[in-house]
Design an enzyme around this catalytic site. Structure first.
Site, PDB file in Angstrom:
ATOM      1  CG  ASP A 109     -56.719  18.340  49.259  1.00  0.00           C
ATOM      2  OD1 ASP A 109     -56.187  18.206  48.142  1.00  0.00           O
ATOM      3  OD2 ASP A 109     -56.224  17.879  50.301  1.00  0.00           O
ATOM      4  CG  HIS A 124     -50.684  27.697  50.713  1.00  0.00           C
ATOM      5  ND1 HIS A 124     -50.336  27.221  49.467  1.00  0.00           N
ATOM      6  CD2 HIS A 124     -49.629  28.439  51.118  1.00  0.00           C
ATOM      7  CE1 HIS A 124     -49.124  27.663  49.136  1.00  0.00           C
ATOM      8  NE2 HIS A 124     -48.671  28.405  50.136  1.00  0.00           N
ATOM      9  CB  CYS A 152     -68.847  37.773  65.561  1.00  0.00           C
ATOM     10  SG  CYS A 152     -68.693  37.909  67.349  1.00  0.00           S
ATOM     11  N   PRO A 219     -44.929  13.935  37.263  1.00  0.00           N
ATOM     12  CG  PRO A 219     -47.163  13.949  36.567  1.00  0.00           C
ATOM     13  CD  PRO A 219     -46.289  14.108  37.765  1.00  0.00           C
ATOM     14  CB  ALA A 236     -48.046  11.358  43.640  1.00  0.00           C
TER      15      ALA A 236
HETATM   16  P1  OAD Z   1     -49.609  23.605  40.660  1.00  0.00           P
HETATM   17  O1  OAD Z   1     -50.952  23.453  40.018  1.00  0.00           O
HETATM   18  O2  OAD Z   1     -48.806  24.847  40.431  1.00  0.00           O
HETATM   19  O3  OAD Z   1     -48.663  22.366  40.254  1.00  0.00           O
HETATM   20  C1  OAD Z   1     -49.171  21.062  40.357  1.00  0.00           C
HETATM   21  C2  OAD Z   1     -48.013  20.120  40.035  1.00  0.00           C
HETATM   22  O4  OAD Z   1     -48.490  18.783  40.171  1.00  0.00           O
HETATM   23  C3  OAD Z   1     -47.496  20.263  38.615  1.00  0.00           C
HETATM   24  O5  OAD Z   1     -46.083  20.341  38.643  1.00  0.00           O
HETATM   25  C4  OAD Z   1     -47.948  18.956  37.934  1.00  0.00           C
HETATM   26  O6  OAD Z   1     -46.996  18.495  36.967  1.00  0.00           O
HETATM   27  C5  OAD Z   1     -47.972  18.022  39.109  1.00  0.00           C
HETATM   28  N1  OAD Z   1     -48.850  16.849  38.937  1.00  0.00           N
HETATM   29  C6  OAD Z   1     -49.967  16.748  38.191  1.00  0.00           C
HETATM   30  N2  OAD Z   1     -50.493  15.498  38.321  1.00  0.00           N
HETATM   31  C7  OAD Z   1     -49.682  14.826  39.195  1.00  0.00           C
HETATM   32  C8  OAD Z   1     -49.675  13.518  39.746  1.00  0.00           C
HETATM   33  N3  OAD Z   1     -50.624  12.631  39.425  1.00  0.00           N
HETATM   34  N4  OAD Z   1     -48.676  13.172  40.621  1.00  0.00           N
HETATM   35  C9  OAD Z   1     -47.703  14.059  40.944  1.00  0.00           C
HETATM   36  N5  OAD Z   1     -47.655  15.333  40.447  1.00  0.00           N
HETATM   37  C10 OAD Z   1     -48.631  15.694  39.585  1.00  0.00           C
HETATM   38  O7  OAD Z   1     -49.871  23.373  42.212  1.00  0.00           O
HETATM   39  P2  OAD Z   1     -48.915  23.712  43.397  1.00  0.00           P
HETATM   40  O8  OAD Z   1     -47.485  23.558  43.029  1.00  0.00           O
HETATM   41  O9  OAD Z   1     -49.408  22.978  44.572  1.00  0.00           O
HETATM   42  O10 OAD Z   1     -51.368  28.740  46.599  1.00  0.00           O
HETATM   43  O11 OAD Z   1     -49.257  25.296  43.603  1.00  0.00           O
HETATM   44  C11 OAD Z   1     -48.768  25.939  44.732  1.00  0.00           C
HETATM   45  C12 OAD Z   1     -49.731  27.015  45.131  1.00  0.00           C
HETATM   46  O12 OAD Z   1     -50.096  27.863  44.026  1.00  0.00           O
HETATM   47  C13 OAD Z   1     -51.070  26.545  45.652  1.00  0.00           C
HETATM   48  O13 OAD Z   1     -50.999  26.066  46.959  1.00  0.00           O
HETATM   49  C14 OAD Z   1     -51.876  27.847  45.585  1.00  0.00           C
HETATM   50  C15 OAD Z   1     -51.460  28.335  44.223  1.00  0.00           C
HETATM   51  O14 OAD Z   1     -51.432  29.731  44.165  1.00  0.00           O
HETATM   52  C16 OAD Z   1     -52.326  29.350  47.418  1.00  0.00           C
HETATM   53  O15 OAD Z   1     -53.503  29.082  47.321  1.00  0.00           O
HETATM   54  C17 OAD Z   1     -51.764  30.328  48.397  1.00  0.00           C
END
Ligand code: OAD
Length: 252
Positions: A109, A124, A152, A219, A236
């Site tokens: 983002d 990513h 292109c 959380p 966070a």
């Molecule tokens: P997820 O959606 O799998 O996990 C998001 C995490 O953020 C969860 O563990 C939530 O508990 C946590 N969370 C939610 N609100 C929060 C807050 N306010 N503060 C802190 N944490 C919070 O997302 P990612 O772990 O980033 O890959 O997923 C990894 C990858 O999976 C992404 O980059 C994407 C997806 O497939 C690709 O696009 C290649």
């Protein structure tokens, strides 16, 4: 969201951060949650509700239906562009001004950069970056033939979003730099990731194997809690500003 953070864990984390000589930060979608960035699946509303995001975010979908997939990314860009960095992004940018810090993100983002973080390692890719599908090597975005998607003008290759699609390898340089940061850090701060997607999720373990302390901020329980020396159970945007002083007011 009020965070009931364990006071002992908080002060122990503050001490580790104050003493750290070289910090590696790994962020995931959770660091952007308080900005209201639509998650991968949130973007599937209205016209897009009948599609499955996994089916759109891959190369063969793009080859089959380039206009549809291109429009979907334009839709996601518009949703993300309407959001703003939250106190978590701003706090990380302020820490990077105080300490040697390498910020590695799984997010596409661009909010870390808009909060003032520099040299962000985007494992990513980035939703706002474009590249070419089967380009000729001389493809020039400035001379692209407008269309859905643009092509292109030299070889007719399609422009494509600069994000990592399912089944694709991570950008080599970004992956190498992230692993090097994990191997050389004395503190690894893991913020807002479920820790389910590798190789990103393997980075805190590499840091720990090389002697770093690991702090997780989330959380909810995550797959990386077991790797952590300290888990701070809260959002966070509330927790990070509590971990070090000097977090300035929000920027862009
Ligand atoms: P997820 O959606 O799998 O996990 C998001 C995490 O953020 C969860 O563990 C939530 O508990 C946590 N969370 C939610 N609100 C929060 C807050 N306010 N503060 C802190 N944490 C919070 O997302 P990612 O772990 O980033 O890959 O997923 C990894 C990858 O999976 C992404 O980059 C994407 C997806 O497939 C690709 O696009 C290649």
């Amino acid at each position: 969201m009020k965070a009931e953070i364990d006071a002992q864990a908080l002060s122990a984390s503050r001490r580790l951060i104050a003493a750290a000589g070289n910090i590696m930060v790994l962020t995931g979608a959770g660091v952007s949650a308080e900005s209201g960035v639509p998650t991968f699946r949130d973007a599937m509303t209205g016209l897009w509700s009948r599609f499955n995001p996994e089916e759109l975010a891959q190369e063969d979908a793009y080859r089959r239906q380039p206009a549809l997939v291109w429009e979907w990314y334009q839709h996601r860009r518009a949703l993300v562009a309407a959001t703003h960095p939250n106190p978590a992004h701003v706090a990380l940018a302020s820490l990077s001004a105080q300490k040697p810090l390498t910020l590695v993100t799984q997010n596409v983002d661009g909010l870390h950069q808009r909060a003032g973080s520099r040299d962000v390692i985007e494992l990513h890719g980035n939703l706002f970056a474009d590249k070419w599908l089967d380009g000729c090597g001389r493809c020039d975005p400035a001379a692209a033939v407008p269309g859905v998607p643009p092509r292109c003008s030299a070889c007719g290759a399609m422009m494509r979003p600069g994000v990592v699609w399912f089944g694709e390898a991570l950008p080599r340089v970004a992956r190498y730099r992230a692993e090097h940061a994990a191997e050389t850090a004395d503190l690894c701060l893991v913020v807002g990731t479920s820790g389910l997607v590798y190789p990103a999720a393997g980075l805190p373990g590499i840091a720990k194997d090389h002697g770093a302390h690991v702090i997780v901020v989330n959380p909810e329980p995550s797959a990386l809690d077991q790797t952590a020396d300290i888990v701070l159970r809260g959002p966070a945007g509330v927790v990070l500003p509590m971990l070090w002083d000097g977090t300035q007011a929000a920027s862009a």
